[in-house]
Every structure is written in structure tokens, then in C-alpha cells.
Design an enzyme around this catalytic site. Structure first.
Site, PDB file in Angstrom:
ATOM      1  N   LYS A  81      -0.759  37.718  94.520  1.00 51.14           N
ATOM      2  CA  LYS A  81      -2.189  37.489  94.746  1.00 51.14           C
ATOM      3  C   LYS A  81      -2.650  38.206  95.991  1.00 51.14           C
ATOM      4  O   LYS A  81      -3.658  38.912  95.988  1.00 51.14           O
ATOM      5  CB  LYS A  81      -2.421  35.981  94.867  1.00 51.14           C
ATOM      6  CG  LYS A  81      -3.809  35.547  94.537  1.00 51.14           C
ATOM      7  CD  LYS A  81      -3.920  34.014  94.577  1.00 51.14           C
ATOM      8  CE  LYS A  81      -3.346  33.371  93.338  1.00 51.14           C
ATOM      9  NZ  LYS A  81      -3.164  31.918  93.477  1.00 51.14           N
ATOM     10  N   ARG A 151      -4.827  29.303  98.977  1.00 50.50           N
ATOM     11  CA  ARG A 151      -4.225  29.611  97.676  1.00 50.50           C
ATOM     12  C   ARG A 151      -2.775  30.037  97.831  1.00 50.50           C
ATOM     13  O   ARG A 151      -2.461  30.885  98.652  1.00 50.50           O
ATOM     14  CB  ARG A 151      -4.997  30.761  97.008  1.00 50.50           C
ATOM     15  CG  ARG A 151      -6.484  30.687  97.193  1.00 50.50           C
ATOM     16  CD  ARG A 151      -7.184  31.959  96.736  1.00 50.50           C
ATOM     17  NE  ARG A 151      -7.055  32.186  95.308  1.00 50.50           N
ATOM     18  CZ  ARG A 151      -7.491  33.274  94.689  1.00 50.50           C
ATOM     19  NH1 ARG A 151      -8.070  34.239  95.395  1.00 50.50           N
ATOM     20  NH2 ARG A 151      -7.337  33.417  93.398  1.00 50.50           N
ATOM     21  N   GLY A 160      -0.211  27.778  87.547  1.00 53.90           N
ATOM     22  CA  GLY A 160      -0.366  26.336  87.680  1.00 53.90           C
ATOM     23  C   GLY A 160       0.787  25.641  88.364  1.00 53.90           C
ATOM     24  O   GLY A 160       0.830  24.426  88.450  1.00 53.90           O
ATOM     25  N   MET A 162       1.726  25.912  91.539  1.00 50.66           N
ATOM     26  CA  MET A 162       1.441  25.458  92.890  1.00 50.66           C
ATOM     27  C   MET A 162      -0.047  25.204  93.017  1.00 50.66           C
ATOM     28  O   MET A 162      -0.827  25.597  92.169  1.00 50.66           O
ATOM     29  CB  MET A 162       1.956  26.481  93.869  1.00 50.66           C
ATOM     30  CG  MET A 162       3.464  26.594  93.738  1.00 50.66           C
ATOM     31  SD  MET A 162       4.244  27.257  95.145  1.00 50.66           S
ATOM     32  CE  MET A 162       3.856  28.954  94.897  1.00 50.66           C
ATOM     33  N   ARG A 395      -4.134  40.914  88.467  1.00 49.57           N
ATOM     34  CA  ARG A 395      -2.685  41.116  88.384  1.00 49.57           C
ATOM     35  C   ARG A 395      -2.375  41.661  86.998  1.00 49.57           C
ATOM     36  O   ARG A 395      -3.201  41.549  86.083  1.00 49.57           O
ATOM     37  CB  ARG A 395      -1.939  39.810  88.619  1.00 49.57           C
ATOM     38  CG  ARG A 395      -2.254  38.786  87.559  1.00 49.57           C
ATOM     39  CD  ARG A 395      -1.478  37.503  87.778  1.00 49.57           C
ATOM     40  NE  ARG A 395      -1.918  36.507  86.817  1.00 49.57           N
ATOM     41  CZ  ARG A 395      -1.969  35.208  87.060  1.00 49.57           C
ATOM     42  NH1 ARG A 395      -1.621  34.740  88.238  1.00 49.57           N
ATOM     43  NH2 ARG A 395      -2.356  34.372  86.137  1.00 49.57           N
ATOM     44  N   HIS A 513      -3.712  26.333  80.580  1.00 50.29           N
ATOM     45  CA  HIS A 513      -2.292  26.301  80.929  1.00 50.29           C
ATOM     46  C   HIS A 513      -1.408  26.495  79.704  1.00 50.29           C
ATOM     47  O   HIS A 513      -0.489  27.313  79.681  1.00 50.29           O
ATOM     48  CB  HIS A 513      -1.965  24.971  81.615  1.00 50.29           C
ATOM     49  CG  HIS A 513      -0.510  24.820  81.940  1.00 50.29           C
ATOM     50  ND1 HIS A 513       0.362  24.175  81.104  1.00 50.29           N
ATOM     51  CD2 HIS A 513       0.214  25.278  82.980  1.00 50.29           C
ATOM     52  CE1 HIS A 513       1.572  24.225  81.636  1.00 50.29           C
ATOM     53  NE2 HIS A 513       1.508  24.891  82.775  1.00 50.29           N
ATOM     54  N   SER A 844      38.174  46.873  75.966  1.00 50.89           N
ATOM     55  CA  SER A 844      36.911  46.209  75.684  1.00 50.89           C
ATOM     56  C   SER A 844      36.940  44.900  76.445  1.00 50.89           C
ATOM     57  O   SER A 844      37.840  44.083  76.248  1.00 50.89           O
ATOM     58  CB  SER A 844      36.770  45.963  74.187  1.00 50.89           C
ATOM     59  OG  SER A 844      35.587  45.238  73.953  1.00 50.89           O
ATOM     60  N   CYS A 911      32.420  43.434  74.897  1.00 52.13           N
ATOM     61  CA  CYS A 911      32.047  42.806  73.634  1.00 52.13           C
ATOM     62  C   CYS A 911      31.782  41.318  73.795  1.00 52.13           C
ATOM     63  O   CYS A 911      31.574  40.607  72.833  1.00 52.13           O
ATOM     64  CB  CYS A 911      33.119  43.035  72.578  1.00 52.13           C
ATOM     65  SG  CYS A 911      34.701  42.282  73.011  1.00 52.13           S
ATOM     66  N   TYR A 931      29.906  51.730  76.597  1.00 46.79           N
ATOM     67  CA  TYR A 931      29.003  51.031  75.676  1.00 46.79           C
ATOM     68  C   TYR A 931      28.980  49.531  75.934  1.00 46.79           C
ATOM     69  O   TYR A 931      29.870  48.983  76.601  1.00 46.79           O
ATOM     70  CB  TYR A 931      29.411  51.293  74.215  1.00 46.79           C
ATOM     71  CG  TYR A 931      30.736  50.654  73.822  1.00 46.79           C
ATOM     72  CD1 TYR A 931      30.782  49.333  73.379  1.00 46.79           C
ATOM     73  CD2 TYR A 931      31.931  51.365  73.900  1.00 46.79           C
ATOM     74  CE1 TYR A 931      31.987  48.735  73.023  1.00 46.79           C
ATOM     75  CE2 TYR A 931      33.140  50.778  73.551  1.00 46.79           C
ATOM     76  CZ  TYR A 931      33.165  49.466  73.118  1.00 46.79           C
ATOM     77  OH  TYR A 931      34.344  48.869  72.780  1.00 46.79           O
TER      78      TYR A 931
HETATM   79  P1  ADP Z   1      -3.910  29.914  90.441  1.00 42.98           P
HETATM   80  O1  ADP Z   1      -2.833  30.787  90.940  1.00 42.98           O
HETATM   81  O2  ADP Z   1      -3.436  28.602  89.953  1.00 42.98           O
HETATM   82  O3  ADP Z   1      -4.818  30.641  89.516  1.00 42.98           O
HETATM   83  P2  ADP Z   1      -5.840  30.396  92.498  1.00 42.98           P
HETATM   84  O4  ADP Z   1      -5.474  30.385  93.924  1.00 42.98           O
HETATM   85  O5  ADP Z   1      -6.017  31.723  91.881  1.00 42.98           O
HETATM   86  O6  ADP Z   1      -4.773  29.527  91.719  1.00 42.98           O
HETATM   87  O7  ADP Z   1      -7.182  29.588  92.415  1.00 42.98           O
HETATM   88  C1  ADP Z   1      -7.527  28.596  91.536  1.00 42.98           C
HETATM   89  C2  ADP Z   1      -8.985  28.758  91.163  1.00 42.98           C
HETATM   90  O8  ADP Z   1      -9.828  28.706  92.299  1.00 42.98           O
HETATM   91  C3  ADP Z   1      -9.264  30.079  90.490  1.00 42.98           C
HETATM   92  O9  ADP Z   1     -10.146  29.890  89.441  1.00 42.98           O
HETATM   93  C4  ADP Z   1      -9.892  30.901  91.573  1.00 42.98           C
HETATM   94  O10 ADP Z   1     -10.736  31.875  91.062  1.00 42.98           O
HETATM   95  C5  ADP Z   1     -10.652  29.846  92.376  1.00 42.98           C
HETATM   96  N1  ADP Z   1     -10.801  30.274  93.764  1.00 42.98           N
HETATM   97  C6  ADP Z   1      -9.815  30.557  94.624  1.00 42.98           C
HETATM   98  N2  ADP Z   1     -10.298  30.981  95.803  1.00 42.98           N
HETATM   99  C7  ADP Z   1     -11.637  30.962  95.694  1.00 42.98           C
HETATM  100  C8  ADP Z   1     -12.712  31.302  96.589  1.00 42.98           C
HETATM  101  N3  ADP Z   1     -12.478  31.766  97.807  1.00 42.98           N
HETATM  102  N4  ADP Z   1     -13.957  31.148  96.146  1.00 42.98           N
HETATM  103  C9  ADP Z   1     -14.188  30.692  94.902  1.00 42.98           C
HETATM  104  N5  ADP Z   1     -13.249  30.348  94.025  1.00 42.98           N
HETATM  105  C10 ADP Z   1     -11.978  30.481  94.407  1.00 42.98           C
HETATM  106 MG    MG Z   2      -5.489  32.404  89.951  1.00 40.03          MG
END
Ligand code: ADP
Ligand code: MG
Ligand code: MG
Length: 957
Positions: A81, A151, A160, A162, A395, A513, A844, A911, A931
Site C-alpha cells: 500500500k 492503515r 481484511g 488487519m 495494486r 471479502h 533419481s 521423483c 529433470y
Molecule cells: P484494506 O487493506 O483492508 O483495504 P485500507 O487501509 O485500504 O484497508 O482501508 C480501508 C478502507 O478505508 C478503504 O475503503 C479505503 O479506501 C478507506 N480509506 C483509507 N484511508 C482513507 C482516507 N485517508 N480517506 C478516505 N478513505 C480512506
Molecule cells: Mg484497501
């Protein structure tokens, strides 16, 4: 009104002209060269000092104002991220500013008794100040508060797994400041309410349902049906109740100091790296435990400021099918997780074009650019705050195996990537998904469609319904096939999802999820089947008046989203149908792509791929899958065929050599026929045939069964001859009983005690080979003696094989080339490989037995202790699945070296089961085997993994 109010807060959002504020980062040179990429992945925990060789180590990386300290190459240090946010910032995209605290800081925090050093705390504070300047807002301010999200973000995305905290920085006065600035009290208090809830559950670890309980009570009192029906008053009341709850549970008031909130949230993210679901996820995906997570602190933008605001997620191509179509979902007037959580069902992204056309257009442009830039499908998050678009994440998108093949071949056709890059885009194991069965169309048509959901992950799934992950695991342990049905899945469901045939949810969209994880696992999934009303307590669901109880059969097609009640038979995948001649190549687009991708792989790899196949039909399939040679033909498997086992038993029961020879003479033509078939289907490629290996008692009935039979016959006065026969059998079974059969009378030891068995097998091999040679076929038999630990064992057997070969060739009047070699699977064999190579023309590696004997772990009993071994980090992986490169691999490497010293042209292969495991294949490539040999179905995986190995990529990178 909402619009006007919204405009005001825009100031608090990243200002365009703020570039001047960012000072040039001081330690930039050191940063760019940070060697932490490799270091972080290996050292545990990564000594953070390594991150920057010169000067003070840098633990916090800023992004904002068109410039970032980091970039896309720094995933190890900044997490996926963080590096994506940096890269997008550098590319001039609209990204709210912020900073990333590195994975090295996380590892240091763990190593340092869950504390950062004062220097790092200062570094973070300096970045907070920088962010305040750029954002023109202050942390905790009563008039112009800076709000941030905190984040998590590791190198590998863990959807989901963390927790993210939004709206951090709000407190009793800041919320009033937010209200005043936006003229929107509802929005301000809704933000505060969300924040207390998230902070309370994630940082203070107060169970989520306690907050839900309070929220429901307020909604009830105000007669509000949904969250959005609640006005400012109701939300204020919720905030008060939440604060009281926090006080009651923790004994302390809700923290008002923004900086303290930030530190608490940061530490919670660090902590969440080791929560049970994150650990479980890492185990499933073989992500190392020690790499740690980064923490991203980013200025908030608001998708929940009214009807001109929105939040959403999407993909530049369809992640389920790979189709080139813009794909995603959004919610108007919503924040962050609302889309993913499946609480409100989002709208398809194409609708966005109608409601917010400008933002939509910009989003299309940006994401197209991102796809070109990253040369891969992008999975992105965005928020629109009062018509202004912000990018929050990008990503490389996770996709099904099916989509991976489609996308990789499309991107090459579009000239965006080279075939080499395409190969690296596809995980080898993804190919096995393409071989998964599909419904038999005739059977499928017989049942009516009960309902439809979103086709989140393709594949046919049929199973007995269960409603909890615990039950799923329990039932599967009992040997049943289950379908996991949930209202919506939560990260804790990962165990159940893993074992289920498929996952069906009632709520949630294509990016929920269940959908994301389902696609990643290659698990057939249908989500958001809105007509399904799940009653988890009552263990049933209803759909259009029909009640389906736990244990009832349900089937669904993850490619169409159709759900039916009942069990449906499946057919082999399209690819198998083409290979089996039941479908024309021209009719299967996916087959053509599959073949193209593998043809690219064949150009790159240096390892040859063989298959383990015992019978002609398996050899045929293996060849069709691209195996060029048989690495292991287990002759004893032929003994179990119809009408054969009796002959084998007669051979075992024989008390004199003459009797045994007579029984063997009956087996000879049967073996010859099988060998002939296997040779023929290999079209002249080498075939390694192993002489008999398992202990003889495996071919006899079980002792207990015989005793029961005898007792019954005696009690009922059964036929005397049958009774006598059973008694002889029992006596022989008892005679053959061994205390430790795996270390007992098996392998080469059988050949030495009963040379006539080796003789018969050699005769069958050479007669078959000569026959084919006379018919003009090409054939290269390789006779392999198992379980050799001493060169003299091999010499003894080799003499027999050579004598018989000469005899047969003389009788048949043809000459054929052949090799005699051995399996290296006993540690002594590896240690004395130089001596053994005097006799062996090939080795082998039998890595199953070699692992068993090197560790001294019984492979049939390892299940009893592997779990605790992995939990305590004694072993990372099951050594029977993925080779222990240090110990067992050390023996392999040594034996290769010694073998080559004695005989430079010695042929080397493997093998064991490891021959089909991608990371083991990397190892075998690195020690220079000729192989690998694996089961026919793994051949495509092995071809691709061998290409990856040749292209020098680490698995999982
Ligand atoms: P995950 O890895 O579980 O997707 P994220 O850190 O990407 O967690 O964030 C969870 C949600 O919160 C996502 O929908 C993201 O777009 C939103 N979000 C994160 N940071 C911000 C921010 N600075 N402003 C608005 N929304 C945010
Ligand atoms: Mg995200
Ligand atoms: Mg063995």
C-alpha cells in the site's frame, strides 16, 4: 445545502498548490539505495539499521504535494500500500498526503518490547508536522482539525486481515470544529461515531457487537430503520453511549489527545500483524511471519459528505474471468469499508458515469494509466469528495487462475508486456485451477435455478450446506463435501472457506471479502445472493419459499452465479476435455491460451519435466500435459489390477523358488503388456521403471480381517478348503509381519532376497522394449533400483538386470540402449553417492523417503505434531510438501556433486512429491538437476515453475 457545506471542508483536503511546502527529503540518497528489500525478507526480525547503510536509518517516508520519499520498488520496506501511494503521488495523481512507517520499524517494535525508540517517535512527529502544514490543518484542532486514516499494509496484501482506522484525530472539540467547517453536524458526528467504534474495537479491543448493541438501541429509540435515517441528535447520543461504554470496559475515558490516538492506532496495526487470522492467512499463502507490516497515516477525504460524494473499489479488468472490462462498485455517501463489508449492496461502477460523470471520466483515465504503468491489472480504491476524485490505493489485482491466464495472454497480445513478463504474472499453482471440474451440462439442466448471485469466482461447487466455518472444518474432517453458506463472510472464516467446495453469501458485492478471498483461493464463490435468507442459529436458509437445512445438498456455478438445490455431477475441465480428445482445440479459447502460455514457459526453462505414471493411460495423459519422459513408473501398482493380486499372492505364498518362479511366470506377460503401453505412449522419451519397492505384506489381506474370516468360517462350518487357504494365508501374514515396515524388508532388499523377482521384472521390461523396437518404435528404458544405501546392493541387482537384458536382446535379435540407476532416498546413499555412481548411470532423488529418513519423521504420522511445530516456528512448512532445502536439500546437493565427480554425465532427477511443488522446483533448478518428475496433473504447474526458476524469481515475489 450539502454541496455548499461540503465545499468548505475541501480546504482540509490536500491542497493543489501545496507543493512548495514539501521540503526536499534530507536522506533521499540513502533511502533509494536501501537494501532492505532482501534483508527484510530474510533476517528475522530485520535489524532496521540495515535499511540505510549511511547515516541515520530512516523509518518514516512522506508522500504528498506531488512528491514522495519512496516509490514502487520499495514494497519490502513500505509495504504494498505504502509503495503504491508513493508511486501514485510521484506520478502526480490525486492522492491525499501522508506518511508510511516502515516494516523495519514494525520489526524493531517487536524486538524492542513493543516500543519504538525516541528517535523514531521524533521522526514520526516531524512527519505529522509536515502533514499539518501541507494539509493546512492541525491535529486535534477545535477549529480546523486534521483527520487521518491509519492503515496497515504489508508487502503482500492480506485482504481484511488487519484493521484500518478512519477519522482519527476527532475528539470532543475537534468534532465541533468539523461541524463548524462543514456546516454539517450529522456528518461530523457520524464520523466521530465511526471513529470511536473502530478505535474502540481495534485499539482498545472492545468487542464490536457491544458497539452495535448501543447503536441499535439508539436507532430503536429514534425509530430509525437504517444508519442513514439517524440524524445529528441520534448520532450525538450514540457518541455519548460509546464513550460511556469505553469508560466502563477500559476504566478510562476515550482518549482525547490526537497524538496519543495516533500512537495507539499505530501500535495496534503492529499488533494486528500477529492476530490469529493474520497468522492463519500467512500460513495458507506461505507468507513469512517475520517480514512485518508497514503503517500508513494518511489525510482523510470524505465519501460520506452527501450525494456528490462516494467511495468505491474496482479493477481494470474482470478479476474472475479476465475479460477486458472496467469492473468495480461504489456507494454514494459512504465511507471506506462500507463497500467491502457488505452492509449496503453497492452499485456497479458503470452507474457512476451517470451520477458523477466527471469523476468517472477521470477515474477511467487514471486507472488506464496505472495499468499501463504497472503493466498489470490494477485493483484500486477511490473516494470522491464533493465531486473531486482521490485515489487511495492501487495494486496488482488478485485474480483467479483462469483470469490470470486470460489476462497474461491478452496483455502480450496488446503489446503491453513480453511473453517473459506474462509468465511471471501467473502463479504456477494457478494453472491447477484450470483443471478443476465443471458441471455436466445435462445434469445441470435437470435442476431448476433456485436463485442467482454474483459470479465472484468461477468453478463448479456441489456440497452439503454448513453455516459456520467450524462445522465446515469438522465435516470435511469426516470426509464430507461441504458448501459454506454465510450471510457474509468475515476474515475469521478463512479456515472454512479453505476446506469448502465453494462459498455462497447472501450479501456483499464482487469486491466483498468472500469474493476477494474466494478468487484468490481459486474457490468457486457466488456472493450477494440477495434472495437467500440465512438463519445461522436455526441452521437453515430459505430461498423463494424453499427451506434448505444444514446437510442438504446445494450446487452452484461460480462462472454464472446460478444456484440450485441438489447434488450435480461434474465433468472434467475444458482443458482436460481437449486433451482427452472430447473437444476440439479450436472450440476452446481457454485451452489455446493455456497452451500458448506453456509454450512460452518451455522456451525459458532448462529443467526437463517428466511424470510419475504407472499405467499406460496415465502415461498418455502425462504426455498430453507436456511431460517428456516418465520419472517414476511404480511396477507394484500394476499388481493391484483386476485378476492380478491373486497371482501376486501366489508368488508371495510360494515356499520354494520353483513355485515362486511359476507364479512370476504368470505375472510376466501382464507386466510386459503394461510396460509396452507406457513406452508406446511416451513416444521415445525416457521411461524410468522402478523394481518392486513396498514390503510384501502390503499385497496380502490384513491380519485382523483374516482372523475374523476364519472365526466366521469356523462358526458357520464353512468350506474346509477355503478355511485351510485362509489359515495358510494368515500364517504367511504373521511371518511377514514387521515391527517397522518402512525400514523393513522392502526396496532393493526384496530384490536381493528374491532375485527371481528382479529377473522377472527386468525380463518384462526388456521384452516390451524389444517388441516396440522391432515395430520401429523408439524406446529408452531406465531401470531403477530403489532404497539403495550401499553400492554393493546396487551392484548385486545391476548384474541381474544386465544379464537378463543381454539374454532378451539375444533372443529377440534387437539391440536397445538402456540405463541402470538408483533412487537416492536413504541418507547413506546420498553420503556415498560417489561410490554409488560407479554403478549408477542415473540418480533419481526419492525425496519422500529421504525426508522421512533424514528428519526421522514418519510421513504418515507427521500430522500429529506438525501443527505445534509450525506454531512454534520450528518448521515453517511441511517438509513433505516443500523440500527442506537446508537438511534434505543439503543431502541432495551433496549427492549431485559427488555423483558428478565420479561420473560427469550422470543423469539427475527427482521423483518425490516435491517434483511438483514450485518452491522445491526452484531448489532443484538451483542444484542443477536435469529433470523433475511429478504427477500428470502437476505437469503444467511444473513447466511454469521451471520457467520461473530459470527466470530467477523467488516464489511469491
Ligand atoms: P484494506 O487493506 O483492508 O483495504 P485500507 O487501509 O485500504 O484497508 O482501508 C480501508 C478502507 O478505508 C478503504 O475503503 C479505503 O479506501 C478507506 N480509506 C483509507 N484511508 C482513507 C482516507 N485517508 N480517506 C478516505 N478513505 C480512506
Ligand atoms: Mg484497501
Ligand atoms: Mg521410496
Amino acid at each position: 445545502m450539502a454541496k455548499k457545506a461540503a465545499r468548505k471542508v475541501v480546504k482540509a483536503a490536500p491542497a493543489k498548490g501545496a507543493t512548495a511546502v514539501t521540503k526536499a527529503p534530507v536522506k533521499k540518497a540513502a533511502v533509494r539505495k536501501a537494501p532492505a528489500r532482501k534483508g527484510a525478507a530474510k533476517a528475522a526480525p530485520a535489524p532496521a539499521k540495515k535499511a540505510a547503510p549511511k547515516g541515520k536509518a530512516k523509518y518514516v517516508y512522506f508522500f504528498g504535494g506531488g512528491k514522495a520519499d519512496g516509490d514502487r520498488t520499495m514494497k519490502d520496506l513500505l509495504g504494498g500500500k505504502g509503495s503504491g501511494l508513493a508511486e501514485m503521488t510521484n506520478a502526480g495523481l490525486p492522492v491525499p498526503p501522508g506518511f508510511t512507517i516502515t516494516t523495519a520499524a514494525c520489526n524493531l517494535w517487536y524486538a524492542n518490547h513493543k516500543k519504538l525508540t525516541p528517535e523514531i517517535e521524533d521522526e514520526m512527529l516531524a512527519n505529522v508536522r509536515k502533514l499539518e502544514k501541507l494539509a493546512d490543518a492541525q491535529f486535534g484542532s477545535s477549529t480546523n482539525p486534521l483527520l487521518v486514516s491509519v492503515r496497515s499494509g504489508a508487502k503482500f496484501s492480506m485482504p481484511g486481515m488487519m484493521d484500518t482506522i478512519l477519522n482519527l484525530g476527532l475528539n470532543d472539540v475537534a468534532v465541533e470544529g468539523l461541524k463548524a467547517r462543514t456546516q454539517n453536524g450529522r456528518f461530523a458526528y457520524d464520523s466521530y461515531r465511526r471513529f470511536i467504534q473502530m478505535f474502540g474495537s481495534v485499539v482498545l479491543e472492545i468487542p464490536k457487537d457491544k458497539f452495535e448493541h448501543e447503536f441499535e438501541a439508539v436507532k430503536h429509540a429514534h425509530g430509525a430503520a437504517t444508519d442513514t435515517d439517524l440524524g445529528e441528535d441520534g448520532l450525538r447520543e450514540t457518541v455519548e453511549r460509546y464513550k460511556a461504554l469505553v469508560k466502563k470496559v477500559t476504566g478510562k475515558a476515550f482518549p482525547q489527545d490526537a497524538l496519543a490516538q495516533l500512537k495507539g492506532a499505530r501500535d495496534a496495526v503492529f499488533r494486528s500483524w500477529n492476530n490469529p487470522r493474520a497468522k492463519a492467512y500467512r500460513r495458507i499463502y506461505e507468507i513469512p511471519d517475520h517480514i512485518g507490516t508497514a503503517v500508513n497515516v494518511q489525510q482523510m477525504v470524505f465519501g460520506n459528505m452527501g450525494d456528490t460524494s462516494a467511495t468505491g473499489v474496482g479493477f481494470t479488468r474482470n478479476p474472475a474471468t479476465g475479460a477486458k472490462e472496467f469492473f468495480g462498485e461504489f456507494l454514494i455517501n459512504a465511507q471506506g469499508e462500507d463497500v467491502v463489508a457488505g452492509i449496503r449492496t453497492p452499485q456497479p461502477i458503470t452507474e457512476l458515469e451517470k451520477v458523477l460523470p466527471h469523476a468517472y471520466k477521470e477515474l477511467r483515465q487514471i486507472t488506464t494509466r496505472l495499468e499501463k504503468h504497472y503493466k498489470d491489472v490494477q485493483d484500486f480504491e477511490f473516494t470522491i469528495q464533493d465531486e473531486k476524485l482521490y485515489m487511495l490505493q492501487t495494486r496488482n489485482g488478485k485474480r483467479t487462475g483462469y483470469a490470470a491466464v486470460v489476462i497474461a495472454t491478452d496483455l502480450v497480445a496488446e503489446k503491453l508486456i513480453t511473453p517473459r513478463e506474462a509468465l511471471l504474472q501467473v502463479e504456477p499453482t494457478a494453472l491447477s485451477q484450470l483443471l478443476a471440474p465443471v458441471f455436466d451440462p445435462k445434469e445441470w439442466k435437470k435442476l431448476a435455478v433456485a436463485t442467482r448471485g454474483l459470479p465472484a469466482s468461477p468453478g463448479a461447487a456441489s456440497g452439503q450446506v454448513v453455516f459456520t466455518s467450524e462445522h465446515a472444518v469438522e465435516w470435511v474432517d469426516q470426509g464430507r463435501k461441504v458448501l459454506l453458506v454465510r450471510k457474509e463472510t468475515v476474515p475469521d472464516d478463512i479456515h472454512g472457506m479453505e476446506v469448502a467446495q465453494g462459498v455462497l453469501t447472501a450479501t456483499g458485492g464482487m469486491t466483498s471479502h468472500a469474493a476477494v478471498v474466494g478468487r484468490q483461493m481459486g474457490k468457486p464463490s457466488v456472493v450477494g445472493a440477495g434472495e437467500v435468507a440465512v438463519d445461522e442459529k436455526g441452521k437453515c436458509f430459505t430461498v423463494n419459499g424453499q427451506v434448505v437445512k444444514e446437510g442438504d445438498w446445494v450446487s452452484f456455478d461460480g462462472l454464472t452465479g446460478e444456484v440450485k438445490i441438489g447434488q450435480v455431477a461434474t465433468n472434467p475441465s475444458e482443458i482436460l476435455q481437449v486433451l482427452g480428445g472430447k473437444m476440439a482445440k479450436a472450440d476452446s479459447a481457454i485451452y489455446q491460451r493455456f497452451e500458448k502460455l506453456l509454450s512460452w514457459a518451455d522456451k525459458e526453462r532448462t529443467l526437463k519435466i517428466r511424470a510419475n505414471a504407472d499405467q499406460p493411460d496415465q502415461a498418455e495423459l502425462a504426455y498430453a500435459f507436456g511431460a517428456r519422459g516418465i520419472g517414476l513408473c511404480r511396477t507394484e501398482h500394476m499388481f493391484f489390477g483386476e485378476g492380478r493380486i491373486e497371482k501376486v499372492q501366489r508368488m508371495i505364498l510360494a515356499t520354494t523358488e520353483a513355485d515362486r518362479r511359476a507364479a512370476l511366470a504368470e505375472l510376466l506377460p501382464l507386466q510386459r503388456e503394461d510396460f509396452y503401453g507406457v513406452f508406446k505412449h511416451m513416444h521415445g522419451e525416457p521411461v524410468t521403471i522402478r523394481t518392486i519397492d513396498p514390503p510384501l505384506h502390503e499385497f496380502l489381506p490384513k491380519r485382523e480381517e483374516l482372523m475374523v474370516d476364519i472365526a466366521r468360517l469356523e462358526a458357520t462350518g464353512g468350506a474346509a478348503d477355503v478355511l485351510a487357504e485362509k489359515k495358510t494365508l494368515l500364517a504367511r501374514v504373521e511371518q511377514l509381519h514387521e515391527f517397522n515396515p518402512m525400514l523393513g524388508h522392502r526396496g532393493v532388499r526384496l530384490g536381493i532376497t528374491y532375485p527371481e523377482i528382479t529377473e522377472m521384472q527386468a525380463r518384462a521390461i526388456f521384452e516390451a522394449a524389444c517388441q516396440l523396437a522391432k515395430e520401429g518404435g523408439k524406446v529408452v528404458p531406465e531401470v531403477m533400483i530403489p532404497l539403495v544405501g550401499h553400492v554393493r546392493e546396487l551392484r548385486d541387482q545391476k548384474l541381474i538386470v544386465e544379464r537378463v537384458a543381454a539374454e532378451v536382446m539375444k533372443e529377440q535379435k534387437v539391440k536397445i540402449k538402456y540405463l541402470v540407476g538408483t533412487m537416492i532416498e536413504v541418507p547413506r546413499g546420498a553420503v556415498t553417492a560417489d561410490e554409488i555412481a560407479q554403478e549408477a548411470q542415473f540418480f533419481s532423488f526419492g525425496t519422500n523417503d529421504l525426508t522421512q529418513m533424514t528428519f526421522g519423521f514418519s510421513r504418515d504420522d507427521i500430522g500429529k505434531f506438525l501443527g505445534p511445530y509450525q506454531e512454534r516456528k520450528i518448521l515453517e512448512r511441511d517438509p513433505f510438501q516443500s523440500i527442506d532445502t537446508v537438511g534434505v536439500g543439503g543431502l541432495v546437493a551433496m549427492a549431485c556433486e559427488k555423483g558428478r565427480k565420479t561420473r560427469p554425465d550422470i543423469k539427475l532427477g527427482v521423483c518425490g512429491e516435491h517434483g511438483g511443488d514450485p518452491s522445491s522446483i526452484h531448489f532443484f533448478h538451483s542444484v542443477g538437476l536435469n529433470y523433475v518428475s511429478c504427477s500428470p496433473y502437476r505437469v503444467p504447474v511444473a513447466r511454469l515453475a521451471a520457467a520461473h526458476a530459470a527466470l530467477q524469481v523467488k516464489v511469491g515475489d
